[in-house]
Design a protein around this motif. Structure first.
Motif, short mmCIF file in Angstrom:
data_model
loop_
_atom_site.label_atom_id
_atom_site.label_comp_id
_atom_site.label_asym_id
_atom_site.label_seq_id
_atom_site.Cartn_x
_atom_site.Cartn_y
_atom_site.Cartn_z
N ASP A 6 0.85 -1.18 0.00
CA ASP A 6 0.00 0.00 0.00
C ASP A 6 0.89 1.23 0.00
OD1 ASP A 6 -1.82 1.98 0.36
OD2 ASP A 6 -2.48 1.35 2.35
N VAL A 7 0.99 1.86 -1.14
CA VAL A 7 1.82 3.06 -1.19
C VAL A 7 1.09 4.21 -1.86
CG1 VAL A 7 4.00 1.81 -1.26
CG2 VAL A 7 2.89 2.41 -3.38
N PHE A 8 1.49 5.38 -1.48
CA PHE A 8 0.97 6.60 -2.08
C PHE A 8 2.16 7.53 -2.27
CE2 PHE A 8 -0.30 10.97 -1.90
CZ PHE A 8 -1.53 11.03 -2.52
N VAL A 9 2.37 7.95 -3.51
CA VAL A 9 3.49 8.86 -3.78
C VAL A 9 2.95 10.07 -4.52
CG1 VAL A 9 5.82 9.06 -4.69
CG2 VAL A 9 4.94 6.82 -4.08
N GLY A 10 3.17 11.22 -3.96
CA GLY A 10 2.73 12.46 -4.60
C GLY A 10 3.89 13.11 -5.30
N ASN A 11 3.61 13.87 -6.34
CA ASN A 11 4.68 14.60 -7.02
C ASN A 11 5.28 15.61 -6.05
OD1 ASN A 11 6.36 15.52 -9.10
ND2 ASN A 11 4.91 17.14 -9.61
N THR A 12 4.40 16.29 -5.34
CA THR A 12 4.85 17.07 -4.20
C THR A 12 4.64 16.16 -3.01
OG1 THR A 12 4.03 19.06 -5.25
CG2 THR A 12 4.54 19.19 -2.91
N THR A 13 5.68 15.92 -2.25
CA THR A 13 5.57 14.96 -1.14
C THR A 13 4.61 15.50 -0.09
OG1 THR A 13 7.83 14.35 -1.60
CG2 THR A 13 6.89 13.57 0.46
N ILE A 14 3.61 14.70 0.19
CA ILE A 14 2.62 15.12 1.17
C ILE A 14 3.09 14.70 2.56
CG2 ILE A 14 0.28 14.71 2.02
CD1 ILE A 14 -0.67 14.52 -0.78
N ASP A 58 1.96 5.11 5.59
CA ASP A 58 2.53 5.74 4.42
C ASP A 58 3.41 6.93 4.81
OD1 ASP A 58 1.93 5.18 1.53
OD2 ASP A 58 1.95 7.37 1.61
N GLN A 59 2.87 7.73 5.72
CA GLN A 59 3.62 8.90 6.16
C GLN A 59 4.89 8.47 6.89
OE1 GLN A 59 2.61 12.30 6.31
NE2 GLN A 59 0.59 12.15 5.43
N THR A 62 7.43 7.56 4.45
CA THR A 62 8.01 8.75 3.83
C THR A 62 9.04 9.39 4.75
OG1 THR A 62 5.85 9.10 2.84
CG2 THR A 62 7.41 10.90 2.68
N PHE A 82 12.57 13.78 -3.49
CA PHE A 82 11.30 14.31 -2.99
C PHE A 82 11.17 15.76 -3.39
CE2 PHE A 82 12.67 11.09 0.07
CZ PHE A 82 11.58 10.24 0.02
#
Lengths: 357, 1089
Positions: A6-14, A58-59, A62, A82
Motif C-alpha cells: 500500500d503506497v501513495f506517492v505524490g509529485n509534491t511529497t505530502i 505511508d507517512q 516517507t 522528494f
C-alpha cells in the motif's frame, strides 16, 4: 485477506505535520493511529480507522525515507527524490532538530558517547519520552557536535549554516555542543531547579566572552574551548581576596554604594567576604579542566544559595553585582581591569539568570 | 542525413561511497552512443567530482539519433580489480531533433542503478547539430512531433487531422534468453531497459515515417504500450493520430478582431463557390501525397483526402462528399440514409477511421453514436522443448493456428480487432471511431487483446486540405456565414441546408443527436427529441470514451462511476483456458454494463464520458473494472428511477424488505441529485409526436470476442423486454447486487472526482495541483465465491478512493481529475490496483453557482479560445487571397500539380513564431531562477563575514544548485497557466530489483522508493530539457513481482508524458503587450515560403 502492499506517492511529497510530530515523538504506527483517532481527524474527514492506518503507515515510510536526508539538511534542498516546498523543508528540519527540554537536561554536559547512548533507556523511563525519540535527539546532538567540532568560525553560525536551523535553535545547539565539549556538570541535585534555557543562556554568555572566538575569530574550536590565556589570567584576580586591604576596601566601597538601597543590606554586609571569596575562587580555579566542569555547581553553592537563604531579590542581586564589579575598578592597587570586566560581565549575567527568586 | 551529437560531462554530486577504506569514490564516466564510447578522466577521491570534460562528439545518422538513447555510465575506478559501475543515465535525444522542441539538455540527472536505485546525480550538457536540410524529412522521421496529449496541444492549431497511425515491433525479452541464466540481475535488467529504449525509439521513428507519408507533421494522442509476453517475447506497440499542426500565438488574444472577420470570409467564400458544384475528379498529382478531390453533395463540404501511399484502393474511390451526417427529422428518412452512406464511405477509405483524440477542435465532432469495443483471446503458444531451450526456440501460434512471423502475427491480431471495431461503428451509423485505445492483459500464455472507442461522425473540416479558418468561423458566426452556402443549396436539397444549420445552431447538444437511422436502429433504443433544440432525436443514455466536449451543456456536476467485477475461473492450460476465458468475457461485460447503468441511474445522470473498461486475466479469476465520469447532459432526457420488483409477492416481510430497499434507492437518488446539483429545467410539454419505440433499456455497448475467424458476434446487452429501470430480485445474488449498488460511499464533502480532463460545473481552479500515484496489492484467501470476490474487489477500490480523499483533505475544495485505475493480477490470489490522478483545488465561491450558469459559460469560453486561434488565420488569409495561390488553397482545389506537405509550407512561419517564443522561454527561465533564489534564501540569508569562509567548505557543493520545481499532471493543461512550448515526449522505462527486500522496508518500502525515484527522474529530465512541467503524464505499466521467501522483488515501470514550459497567466498579462506586436510581424512574412 490482507493488504500486502500500500503506497501513495505524490509529485509534491505530502507530509502531515501532526503525523510527523507523532513520528518524531517515537510513537509506533498503532499508537500514532490511536492518538489521531482521539484527535478527531476521523470525524472531520469522514475517514475510517483503516484509512487512518494506511495513511499513517505511508507517512511513516516517507519520513523514514527522508530521515537520511535530514541528517544532512543541506542535502534536502538539492536532492531530487522528494519534491518538497521550501517552507515544508524548513519545517521538517526544524522539527527534526527540535528537542525536549526534559531530555536535554538529562544529557546536558555529558560526553556524547556510546556509553551515554546506552543509558538512554533510563533517561527514557525517567522522562517519559520514548526511547526512539531519545535516540533521535541524542544522535542529533552528536551529529551536530561532530560536524562543528572540526570547523572554524563562530559556532552558532556554523550550526545554522550546516543544519539550516532557525537562529534560536542554532543557539540552543551551540549551547549543547559547548556543554558537551566542556563537560559542565548539570545533573547534580542542586542544579535540578535550572532549566535548559537557563544553561543555554549561560552558554551563550560564555561562548561570546570567554572563548577564543571572542578575541580571535580564526582559530579552530575557537567557540567550543575556553580561552586558556584568559583562564590563566583569572588567577591574578585572587589578589582581591588574598590582599586583606583590598578586600576591605572593596567591601566598604560596595557597602557605601548600596547603603539604603536594598532591604538585605545587613545580610549583604555580613556575607560580603564570603561571597567575594566564592566568586574569585571560582575564577582562580577555572584553569583546571575539572573545576570548569563544576562551574555551575560552584556558582550555585558559593553564591546563589547563600543569597537565596538570605532572601535576596533579583534586584538586590543585580544591584550588588553591579557595584561589586564597578567598585573593583576604583581600587588603587587592583590592576587587572580587563580580565575582571571580562570575568564579571559573564558571571553577573549568569548569576542573574540562574538566580530564581 | 547525418548529425553531430555532442555531450559534455560537467560534474557529479552525492555519489555513493565506493571505497570503504577511504569513504570516497574515484569516479569516471563512459559516454556511449551506438557503438562509440568515450571516457572522462578519473576524478579521484571525491563524492562530488568535477570532470568538466571536453565535448564528446558522435557523428551519426539521424536514424540512429532517433532509435538510440545516449547512455552515460558512471563508474568507480579500481586499479586492481574490475571497475565498479555506480549507475547509468539514459538520455532520449529525440526532443533535440525537432526544431520546435528543446535545443539543449542540460542539468542534474539522477544516476540510476537497477539494484540500488538512484545513486547521486550527474550534470551533463547534450546538443545535436543536424545538418539543416529540408530533405532530411524524407529519410528519417526527425522533426515529427509526438504528443501524449489526446487533444490538439495547447499552443498548436490543427490544420489537418490525417488519422490513425499504428506500429509494433517485436523482440525477444532478454530476461528469457539463455544468457540470463549466467549473467547478473543487473546486467539482465540493463539489457532489458536498453532494449526497450531502442525499441521505443525505433517504433517512434517508424510511426514518424508513416506520418510523413500521410503528409502530417505530428502525432497527437501517442499511446505506446509494452506487452511482456514472457518467453514468447516482448512487444512494443503504439497508436496515435497523425495531424498537421501549426503553432499559434502563445498569448491570449486580448481583443477580438470584429473587423477582420467579414473580409476574410468574403475572400474565402468565392473559393468555395467555384469549386464546390462540380470539380472534375483529378486522378491525383504524382506526389507521394496523393490528394484527391471529391465533388460534394452539400456544397459547403468539399472534401479531399490524403492517405498513405501504400493505400492502393485510393484511386478507386468513388466520388463522394462528406455530409454532415446529422439526423434530419422524421421526413428526411431516405435522404438521410443517402447522406449517411456518403459520410461513411468518405472515411471508409481510410484503413481505420480511428482517432486516439478524446478532445476535439470546436466543430470537429458532430455526432456521437456510442461505445464500441472488441476483445479477443489469443494464445501465446510456444513449443515446449527443453532441448531447444535457447533463444530461437519459440514459435507463435494464434488461436486460428495461423502461423507467421511474429510481428505479422501480432499485426494480424490487431487488424482483426480493428476491423471489428470499424464494423461496429458502421452499424451505429458512424464513419469514425474517436477516443480510441488498445490494451492487453496477459497471464501465462493467454492474452486478451482489447480495443475500444466511441463511434462518431466527424466534420470533414479537419480532414480536407481546405482552409480551416473559414470553416472555423462557420461555427462561430453561423448565421451570416451560412447564408451563402445554404442559398445555393436550397434549390435541390433543402433539407441538407437545414442539416448544416442544425450543427451550427446547437453546439451544446449537436453531438448528442443520434447519427443512426431512427427507423433502422441497430439496437433497441428509446429516442426522444433533444431537450435543448427540440428538433433532433437523442438517445436516453449516452456512453462514450471521449472527454466531455467543452461546448456540451451539462446540468450540475459530474462524478466518477465505477463498475467492478470479479469472476472466478478454473485453472486450465492452453486452448481450454483460452476457451474458458472467452466464454466468460460476455458475462463479465454484460454485468459491468448493468452495474454502470444502474450506478448512473442511481446518481440521476444520463451520460458517461471517458469510459474505460479494463479486463484483467489471472490464473483463477478474471477482473473487470469499468471507470467513467457520469454527467447529466441537458440535451438528454432525465433518467428514470430504479424500480425493484420481487418475484414472490406473497410474503409480506419480503415485500416490506423490498419496499425498504426501494425507499433507500429513491433516497439515494434524491440525495445524489442534490449533491451533484442536478436540477434540470422542468419539461412542460410532452414528447412531441413521432412514434417512440417502446420504452426499453438499451445499450450502446458493443462487444464481441473473436476467438475464431471473423464471425463477429454482437451481443445485445439490453435487458430484453423488461422495463428499463426495473431490477428484479429473484435470488440472493440480486439482493447482493443491490446492496453493492448502495454501498458506494459518496465522496466526502468538498471533494469531486472524475476520470476525464475537466469536471463540468467547476471553473475556478486555483494553481494548486497535486499529482499522485497510489498502488495497492491485496492478497485473497483461497476458495472465495464470486460474490465474496466482488465485495473484496469493490471494497478495495472504495477504500483506495477513501484513502485518497483523506490524504488530500488539505486541498479541499478540490476535484480528483483523470482518476485512472489500472488493475492487474500479478499472481494467483493477488489483486493489484494502481491509481494515477491529479487533485486540483478550486475556489469555493464559484462552485456555488448553479449548473445552468456554468452551462452558459462554457460556450463563451470556447468562443474566446477560438478567437485566439483565429487571430493568425485572419492574417494568413489576407495573404492567401492576395496571392491567390496559397498552398492551402491549392491542395483544396487539388488541381495544382505539386501539392506540398503543409508541414513544409509552414515551417518558416513556425520558426519565426518560435523565435519570440524562445524569448519567452528565456523569460520563463529567469522567472524560474527567481524562484530558485527564494528557495535557497535560507542559505544566503546569513552571509558569513568574509574572513570565516572556511567554515563553508563542505557547503560548496550545495550552493546555488537548488532544484527547480517541476509540476506533473495527467491532464493536458495546467490550471491558471499557459503552456508556451512543448519540449518533446517523455517516455521512460525503468526496472528496479532488490534482493534485500526486508532491509528496504518490505514491498511497500521498495515500491514507494521506486515510484518516488521514477518521479524524480522524470522531473530531472524535464528540467534538463528546460521545462517546468509534464502534462498528459501517465504510468502505463507497473509490473510488480515479489518473492518474500527469497527476500526479493522486482518492478517495472513505464511512464510517459509531454515536457512543457508553462507560464502563469498572471505573469503572462504583464508581458502580453510586446508579443502582440511580434505577432503581427511574424504573420506578415508568414506565408513567404
Amino acid at each position: 485477506m490482507s493488504v500486502e502492499l500500500d503506497v501513495f506517492v505524490g509529485n509534491t511529497t505530502i507530509m502531515d505535520k501532526e503525523v510527523y510530530q507523532l513520528w518524531l515523538n517515537g510513537y509506533t504506527v498503532n499508537d500514532a493511529v490511536k492518538v489521531r483517532i482521539e484527535g478527531g481527524v476521523m470525524e472531520e474527514c469522514e475517514a475510517s480507522a483503516e484509512v487512518l492506518l494506511s495513511d499513517t503507515m505511508d507517512q511513516y515510510r516517507t519520513f523514514q525515507m527522508c530521515e537520511r536526508l535530514l541528517h544532512h539538511p543541506a542535502k534536502l534542498a538539492n536532492q531530487l527524490l522528494f519534491q518538497i516546498p521550501p517552507d515544508r523543508q524548513a519545517m521538517l528540519i526544524e522539527r527534526y532538530y527540535a528537542f525536549d527540554d526534559l531530555f536535554v537536561r538529562e544529557v546536558l554536559g555529558k560526553k556524547l558517547s556510546k556509553g551515554t547512548k546506552k543509558d538512554l533507556d533510563d533517561v527514557s523511563t525517567k522522562t517519559g519520552i520514548t526511547l526512539k525519540s531519545c535516540r533521535r535527539q541524542f544522535d542529533n546532538f552528536k551529529r551536530v557536535f561532530k560536524v562543528v567540532e572540526e570547523l572554524k568560525g563562530p559556532l552558532v553560525e556554523n550550526i545554522r549554516q550546516h543544519f539550516l536551523l532557525p537562529d534560536q535553535l542554532a543557539r540552543d545547539y551551540a549551547a549543547i555542543v559547548f556543554f558537551a565539549n566542556n563537560r559542565f556538570e548539570t545533573g547534580k541535585k542542586k542544579l535540578q531547579y535550572l532549566t535548559f534555557q537557563d544553561f543555554a543562556f549561560c552558554a551563550g554568555q560564555l561562548i561570546n566572552n570567554w572563548t577564543l572566538g571572542a578575541v580571535d575569530n580564526m582559530m579552530e574550536d575557537m567557540d567550543v574551548d575556553l580561552d586558556k590565556e584568559f583562564l590563566q589570567d583569572l588567577k591574578d584576580l585572587k589578589i582581591l581576596i588574598t590582599d586583606k586591604d583590598l578586600l576591605d576596601q572593596h567591601k566598604s566601597l560596595v557597602c557605601t554604594a548600596l547603603r539604603g538601597k536594598t532591604n538585605v543590606y545587613n545580610e549583604m554586609e555580613a556575607n560580603f567576604k564570603n561571597l567575594s571569596r566564592g566568586l574569585v575562587n571560582i575564577a582562580a580555579k577555572l584553569i583546571n579542566a575539572k573545576d570548569v566542569r563544576d562551574f555551575f555547581i560552584d556558582l550555585v553553592e558559593k553564591f546563589i544559595e547563600p543569597c537565596r537563604s538570605d532572601k535576596w531579590t533579583s534586584i538586590d542581586m543585580n544591584l550588588y553585582l553591579t557595584h561589586y564589579t564597578n567598585s573593583a575598578h576604583i581600587l588603587d592597587t587592583f590592576k587587572h581591569h580587563a580580565v575582571w570586566t571580562r570575568y564579571m560581565g559573564v558571571i553577573k549575567s549568569c548569576i542573574l539568570r540562574l538566580y530564581h527568586d | 542525413m547525418p548529425g553531430k551529437l555532442k555531450a559534455k560531462i560537467v560534474a557529479g554530486r552525492h555519489l555513493p561511497v565506493m571505497d570503504r577504506a577511504s569513504d570516497l569514490t574515484d569516479a569516471f564516466v563512459e559516454v556511449k552512443f551506438g557503438n562509440t564510447t568515450f571516457k572522462t578522466d578519473v576524478y579521484p577521491k571525491s563524492l562530488n567530482p568535477q570532470w568538466n570534460s571536453e565535448w564528446f562528439k558522435f557523428e551519426v545518422d539521424d536514424e540512429d539519433l532517433q532509435d538510440e538513447p545516449l547512455q552515460i555510465t558512471v563508474l568507480d575506478h579500481d586499479t586492481y580489480s574490475a571497475n565498479d559501475a555506480i549507475g547509468k543515465v539514459y538520455i532520449d535525444i529525440d526532443p533535440l531533433l525537432c526544431s520546435e522542441a528543446a535545443t539543449v539538455i542540460s542539468g542534474w540527472l539522477p544516476i540510476y542503478d537497477t539494484i540500488h536505485g538512484i545513486r547521486g546525480e550527474i550534470n551533463v550538457l547534450v546538443k545535436v547539430d543536424l545538418f539543416n536540410d529540408l530533405n532530411r524529412f524524407r529519410q528519417s522521421s526527425c522533426g515529427v512531433k509526438f504528443f501524449c496529449t489526446t487533444s490538439i496541444p495547447r499552443c498548436y492549431r490543427a490544420i489537418m487531422v490525417h488519422g490513425f497511425v499504428e506500429e509494433l515491433v517485436v523482440n525477444e525479452d532478454p530476461e528469457y534468453q539463455w544468457i540470463d541464466r549466467i549473467r547478473t540481475p543487473r546486467a539482465s535488467n540493463e539489457a532489458r531497459q536498453r532494449l526497450i529504449f531502442l525499441m521505443s525509439g525505433e517504433l517512434q521513428r517508424k510511426i514518424g515515417l508513416k506520418v510523413l507519408e500521410m503528409g502530417g507533421n505530428a502525432v497527437v494522442g501517442y499511446l505506446q504500450c509494452f506487452d511482456l509476453e514472457g518467453e514468447s517475447g516482448l512487444v512494443v506497440r503504439a497508436i496515435g493520430t497523425a495531424c498537421t499542426l501549426e503553432k499559434i500565438s502563445t498569448f491570449p488574444a486580448t481583443a477580438t478582431h470584429p473587423s477582420n472577420s467579414s473580409p476574410s470570409k468574403d475572400m474565402k467564400e468565392p473559393v468555395f463557390g467555384e469549386e464546390a458544384p462540380g470539380v472534375p475528379l483529378s486522378s491525383g498529382p504524382p506526389t507521394p501525397l496523393r490528394a484527391q478531390t471529391f465533388s460534394s453533395f452539400s456544397p459547403s463540404k468539399s472534401y479531399s483526402r490524403q492517405s498513405s501511399s501504400s493505400d492502393t484502393e485510393l484511386s478507386l474511390t468513388p466520388k463522394t462528399g462528406m455530409g454532415s451526417g446529422g439526423s434530419a427529422g422524421k421526413d428526411a428518412g431516405p435522404l438521410k440514409a443517402l447522406l449517411k452512406q456518403q459520410t461513411q464511405s468518405a472515411l471508409e477509405q481510410r484503413e481505420y477511421p480511428f482517432f486516439t483524440l478524446t478532445v476535439f477542435p470546436p466543430g470537429f465532432l458532430l455526432h456521437v453514436g456510442g461505445v464500441v469495443s472488441a476483445r479477443s483471446v489469443k494464445l501465446l503458444d510456444r513449443i515446449h522443448n527443453p532441448a531447444l531451450g535457447n533463444t530461437r526456440s519459440y514459435k507463435l501460434l494464434d488461436w486460428n493456428s495461423f502461423t507467421a512471423d511474429e510481428p505479422e502475427t501480432r499485426d494480424a491480431w490487431w487488424e482483426e480487432i480493428r476491423q471489428e471495431i470499424k464494423s461496429h461503428a458502421k452499424s451505429l451509423g458512424c464513419h469514425a471511431v474517436v477516443g480510441y485505445s488498445e490494451s492487453t492483459s496477459i497471464c501465462e500464455e493467454v492474452c486478451i487483446l482489447s480495443a475500444s472507442g466511441t463511434a462518431a461522425i466527424l466534420s470533414s473540416r479537419f480532414m480536407q486540405d481546405g482552409p480551416l479558418d473559414t470553416e472555423l468561423r462557420l461555427s462561430q458566426q453561423p448565421l451570416c456565414v451560412f447564408s451563402t452556402g445554404s442559398e445555393r443549396v436550397e434549390g435541390d436539397m433543402g433539407s441538407s441546408a437545414s442539416l448544416g444549420f442544425e450543427e451550427v445552431v446547437s453546439p451544446g447538444c449537436g453531438f448528442c443527436h443520434i447519427p443512426y437511422d431512427e427507423l433502422n436502429i441497430p439496437f433497441p433504443a428509446q429516442l426522444t427529441y433533444c431537450y435543448c433544440c427540440r428538433r433532433y432525436k437523442v438517445p436516453d443514455v449516452l456512453f462514450t470514451t471521449i472527454d466531455l466536449p467543452t461546448e456540451a451543456s451539462v446540468t450540475g456536476k459530474g462524478c466518477l462511476i465505477q463498475a467492478r467485477l470479479c469472476r472466478t475461473k478454473k485453472k486450465a492450460q492452453g486452448e481450454v483456458n483460452a476457451m474458458a476465458i472467452s466464454n466468460l468475457l460476455p458475462f463479465l461485460e454484460y454485468e459491468l454494463h448493468t452495474q454502470l447503468m444502474n450506478k448512473l441511474k442511481l446518481r440521476g445522470m444520463n451520460a458517461l464520458f471517458g469510459l474505460r473498461i479494463q479486463i484483467s486475466v489471472g490464473e483463477t479469476m478474471l477482473l473487470g473494472l469499468a471507470s467513467a465520469t457520469g454527467v447529466y447532459l441537458t440535451a438528454l432526457p432525465s433518467p428514470g428511477g430504479i424500480q425493484i420488483v420481487g418475484k414472490t409477492p406473497s410474503d409480506i416481510t419480503y415485500e416490506q424488505h423490498i419496499s425498504n430497499m426501494q425507499k433507500k434507492i429513491n433516497d439515494t437518488i434524491t440525495k445524489n441529485k442534490e449533491l451533484y446539483e442536478i436540477n434540470p429545467p422542468e419539461v412542460v410539454e410532452e414528447i412531441i409526436g413521432s412514434p417512440i419505440p417502446e420504452p426499453r433499456q438499451r445499450s450502446r455497448l458493443f462487444r464481441s470476442h473473436s476467438e475464431s475467424s471473423d464471425d463477429v458476434s454482437e451481443i445485445d446487452l439490453s435487458h430484453g423486454k423488461k422495463d428499463a429501470f426495473v431490477l428484479e430480485i429473484d435470488d440472493t445474488d440480486a439482493v447482493e447486487d443491490i446492496h453493492a449498488l448502495l454501498t458506494d460511499s459518496p465522496t466526502p464533502a468538498g471533494f469531486y472526482s472524475c476520470n476525464t480532463e475537466i469536471m463540468p460545473g467547476i471553473q475556478n481552479w486555483t494553481s494548486a495541483i497535486q499529482m499522485f500515484t497510489s498502488v495497492r496489492v491485496f492478497r485473497l484467501n483461497a476458495n472465495l465465491t464470486n460474490q465474496g470476490l466482488n465485495k473484496i474487489f469493490s471494497d478495495l477500490c472504495e477504500n483506495l478512493l477513501k484513502s485518497l480523499y483523506f490524504k488530500l483533505r488539505s486541498m479541499v475544495p478540490c476535484c480528483l481529475c483523470h482518476l485512472n485505475f489500472t488493475v492487474a493480477i500479478p499472481e494467483d490470489e493477488l489483486i493489484q490496483v494502481a491509481v494515477t490522478a491529479v487533485a486540483l483545488s478550486f475556489d469555493k465561491v464559484q462552485t456555488l453557482e448553479n449548473g445552468k450558469q456554468s452551462g452558459e459559460k462554457t460556450p463563451i469560453k470556447a468562443i474566446t479560445e477560438n478567437d485566439e486561434q483565429l487571430q493568425f488565420n485572419l492574417e494568413l488569409n489576407a495573404e492567401t487571397s492576395s496571392s491567390s495561390i496559397s498552398p492551402k488553397g491549392l491542395s483544396e482545389v487539388g488541381s495544382h500539380p505539386s501539392a506540398r506537405a503543409p508541414s513544409v509550407d509552414y515551417s518558416s512561419f513556425a520558426d519565426r513564431c518560435s523565435s519570440w517564443i524562445e524569448q519567452l522561454k528565456l523569460k520563463a527561465h529567469t522567472i524560474r531562477r527567481g524562484s530558485v533564489k527564494t528557495t535557497s534564501s535560507m542559505e544566503k540569508a546569513s552571509p558569513l563575514p568574509e574572513g570565516r569562509s572556511r567554515s563553508l567548505r563542505s557547503n560548496r557543493s550545495y550552493s546555488g544548485s537548488s532544484v527547480a520545481v517541476v509540476k506533473m499532471t495527467p491532464l493536458s493543461f495546467i490550471p491558471g497557466a499557459k503552456i508556451i512550448k512543448y519540449l518533446g515526449i517523455i517516455n521512460m522505462f525503468f526496472i528496479r530489483e532488490t534482493s534485500s527486500l526486508r532491509e528496504e522496508g518490505g514491498v511497500s518500502g521498495f515500491l514507494h522508493t521506486f515510484i518516488a525515484e521514477v518521479f524524480a527522474m522524470v522531473r530531472a529530465h524535464v528540467a534538463a530539457l528546460g521545462g517546468n512541467a509534464v502534462v498528459s503524464y501517465s504510468m502505463k505499466e507497473c509490473v510488480f513481482m515479489e518473492n518474500p521467501n527469497k527476500n526479493q522483488a522486482q518492478c517495472l515501470i513505464n511512464v510517459s508524458g509531454d515536457a512543457v514550459i508553462f507560464v502563469r497567466e498572471s505573469e503572462l498579462e504583464l508581458t502580453s503587450v510586446q508579443p502582440q506586436s511580434a505577432t503581427t510581424q511574424t504573420s506578415n512574412g508568414g506565408e513567404g515560403t
